[in-house]
Write an enzyme that holds these catalytic residues in place. Structure first.
Site, PDB file in Angstrom:
ATOM      1  N   GLY A  45       0.835  -1.185   0.000  1.00  0.00           N
ATOM      2  CA  GLY A  45       0.000   0.000   0.000  1.00  0.00           C
ATOM      3  C   GLY A  45       0.871   1.235   0.000  1.00  0.00           C
ATOM      4  N   GLN A  50       2.779   9.953   1.301  1.00  0.00           N
ATOM      5  CA  GLN A  50       4.072   9.268   1.384  1.00  0.00           C
ATOM      6  C   GLN A  50       4.982   9.587   0.211  1.00  0.00           C
ATOM      7  OE1 GLN A  50       2.104   5.288   2.328  1.00  0.00           O
ATOM      8  NE2 GLN A  50       4.074   5.159   3.389  1.00  0.00           N
ATOM      9  N   CYS A  96       5.664   0.333   7.760  1.00  0.00           N
ATOM     10  CA  CYS A  96       5.327   1.445   6.882  1.00  0.00           C
ATOM     11  C   CYS A  96       6.557   1.819   6.071  1.00  0.00           C
ATOM     12  CB  CYS A  96       4.860   2.627   7.738  1.00  0.00           C
ATOM     13  SG  CYS A  96       4.423   4.090   6.792  1.00  0.00           S
ATOM     14  N   LEU A  97       6.368   2.072   4.785  1.00  0.00           N
ATOM     15  CA  LEU A  97       7.490   2.461   3.936  1.00  0.00           C
ATOM     16  C   LEU A  97       8.117   3.775   4.393  1.00  0.00           C
ATOM     17  CD1 LEU A  97       6.002   1.559   0.430  1.00  0.00           C
ATOM     18  CD2 LEU A  97       7.620   0.225   1.806  1.00  0.00           C
ATOM     19  N   HIS A 138      -4.856   1.242   7.185  1.00  0.00           N
ATOM     20  CA  HIS A 138      -3.505   1.803   7.355  1.00  0.00           C
ATOM     21  C   HIS A 138      -3.295   2.964   6.377  1.00  0.00           C
ATOM     22  CE1 HIS A 138       0.948   1.452   8.115  1.00  0.00           C
ATOM     23  NE2 HIS A 138       0.950   2.052   6.927  1.00  0.00           N
ATOM     24  N   GLU A 139      -3.632   2.738   5.106  1.00  0.00           N
ATOM     25  CA  GLU A 139      -3.436   3.786   4.092  1.00  0.00           C
ATOM     26  C   GLU A 139      -4.402   4.949   4.300  1.00  0.00           C
ATOM     27  OE1 GLU A 139      -0.742   3.693   2.496  1.00  0.00           O
ATOM     28  OE2 GLU A 139      -0.323   1.601   2.979  1.00  0.00           O
ATOM     29  N   HIS A 142      -3.080   7.381   6.652  1.00  0.00           N
ATOM     30  CA  HIS A 142      -2.101   8.304   6.057  1.00  0.00           C
ATOM     31  C   HIS A 142      -2.767   9.565   5.515  1.00  0.00           C
ATOM     32  CE1 HIS A 142       1.836   6.515   6.311  1.00  0.00           C
ATOM     33  NE2 HIS A 142       1.393   5.363   5.857  1.00  0.00           N
TER      34      HIS A 142
END
Length: 184
Positions: A45, A50, A96-97, A138-139, A142
């Site tokens: 994701g 991000q 998380c990236l 999760h996304e 963000h």
């Protein structure tokens, strides 16, 4: 185009994103670029904040995760709104990236009903369960300016403070290009 992933500490990650106006953004190109960026970083994701864009957009592809019988989902979600979250909360380790090399258990509800637009600006109302619901939650966080670390206990946050500070300063190893807010 592969974007650098914005690292922990950048203000865009803590800002509620703005709705997308299709007249102002080349949504199809941005969606393609975000998928390319996500795959390059081996993610499942990726949200627009991000990649430094404060827009209500995220992409997911659950295919790389072997989670049994759950159907795989590859989609872009534009201007999404959670209509309902239901079911028992269950813990799963998340990463998380934007926060490489840190993983913690996060509790989320197992069922989600979401209203969103696809990249052609067709409206959808859809329900998701299990791992897919978790990735979407999760996304979605963000685009609301929330990180998975905001869901962990104060004690765990204090224990991670040094690592998080190092990430914001670029003192972290990642297998993908990143943009660091405090890199000198």
């Amino acid at each position: 185009m592969i974007y650098p992933i914005v690292a922990y500490g950048h203000p865009v990650l803590k800002t509620k994103a703005k709705d997308i106006d299709p007249e102002e953004v080349d949504v199809k190109q941005l969606v393609n670029d975000m998928f390319e960026t996500m795959y390059n970083a081996n993610g499942v994701g990726l949200a627009a904040p991000q990649v430094g864009k404060s827009l209500r957009l995220f992409v997911i592809d659950t295919d790389p995760i072997d989670d049994g019988d759950e159907p795989k989902v590859k989609k872009a979600f534009i201007n999404p709104q959670i209509i309902e979250e239901a079911g028992e909360e269950w813990a799963m380790e998340e990463g998380c990236l934007s926060i490489p090399n840190i993983r913690e258990d996060v509790f989320r509800q197992e069922h989600l009903k979401l209203q969103y637009f696809d990249e052609d600006f067709n409206e959808h109302v859809e329900e998701f369960d299990g791992f897919t619901a978790r990735v979407i939650q999760h996304e979605y966080d963000h685009i609301e300016g929330i990180l998975f670390t905001d869901h962990i206990s104060a004690l765990k946050k204090r224990l991670l403070k040094g690592k998080l500070t190092n990430i914001s300063k670029g003192k972290v190893k990642a297998d993908y290009k990143m943009a660091f807010p405090k890199l000198k």
